[in-house]
Enzyme design. Structure first.
Site, PDB file in Angstrom:
ATOM      1  N   CYS A 128       0.807  -1.231   0.000  1.00  0.00           N
ATOM      2  CA  CYS A 128       0.000   0.000   0.000  1.00  0.00           C
ATOM      3  C   CYS A 128       0.832   1.268   0.000  1.00  0.00           C
ATOM      4  O   CYS A 128       0.299   2.352   0.177  1.00  0.00           O
ATOM      5  CB  CYS A 128      -0.925  -0.008   1.217  1.00  0.00           C
ATOM      6  SG  CYS A 128      -1.992  -1.449   1.236  1.00  0.00           S
ATOM      7  N   CYS A 151       5.227  -4.959   9.296  1.00  0.00           N
ATOM      8  CA  CYS A 151       6.194  -3.860   9.266  1.00  0.00           C
ATOM      9  C   CYS A 151       6.526  -3.376  10.677  1.00  0.00           C
ATOM     10  O   CYS A 151       5.869  -3.743  11.652  1.00  0.00           O
ATOM     11  CB  CYS A 151       5.656  -2.713   8.422  1.00  0.00           C
ATOM     12  SG  CYS A 151       4.183  -1.945   9.111  1.00  0.00           S
ATOM     13  N   CYS A 153       6.058  -7.070   5.832  1.00  0.00           N
ATOM     14  CA  CYS A 153       4.944  -7.388   6.725  1.00  0.00           C
ATOM     15  C   CYS A 153       5.290  -8.552   7.656  1.00  0.00           C
ATOM     16  O   CYS A 153       5.809  -9.569   7.205  1.00  0.00           O
ATOM     17  CB  CYS A 153       3.724  -7.732   5.884  1.00  0.00           C
ATOM     18  SG  CYS A 153       2.199  -7.862   6.818  1.00  0.00           S
TER      19      CYS A 153
END
Length: 99
Positions: free
Chosen positions: A50, A69, A67
């Site tokens: 994203c 994160c 991830c």
């Protein structure tokens, strides 16, 4: 097991462990998982899908946005809305994706 299935399994496991839930709109959750899987396939790590990066390869090596994160691990802040605090206005009721 496909990368998507592996990321789905990871997301469910991490949500349970971190006591977070998925978005009430599961299409958002599945879109983020798809992005994580695509980055895992392309770059070898589930880089946050994203965000905009100058160089995804450089970001993967730095590991900050892989991830989960650093903001998620340290403060339970998920930019992607994959892992939400139960009191978040967009939070659903579950940390599972299977019916």
């Amino acid at each position: 097991m496909s990368s998507f299935d592996a990321m789905k399994k990871f997301a469910q496991s991490y949500a349970k462990m971190s006591q977070t839930v998925f978005c009430e709109d599961l299409s958002i959750t599945l879109t983020v998982i798809e992005g994580l899987a695509r980055h895992k396939d392309e770059y070898g790590a589930p880089l946050c899908p994203c965000r905009h990066y100058q160089s995804k390869k450089t970001e993967v090596m730095a590991a900050y946005w892989n991830c989960p994160c650093v903001p998620m691990r340290e403060r339970k802040e998920c930019h992607c809305m994959l892992f939400l605090q139960p009191d978040n206005e967009f939070a659903g009721q579950t940390c599972t994706l299977d019916p």
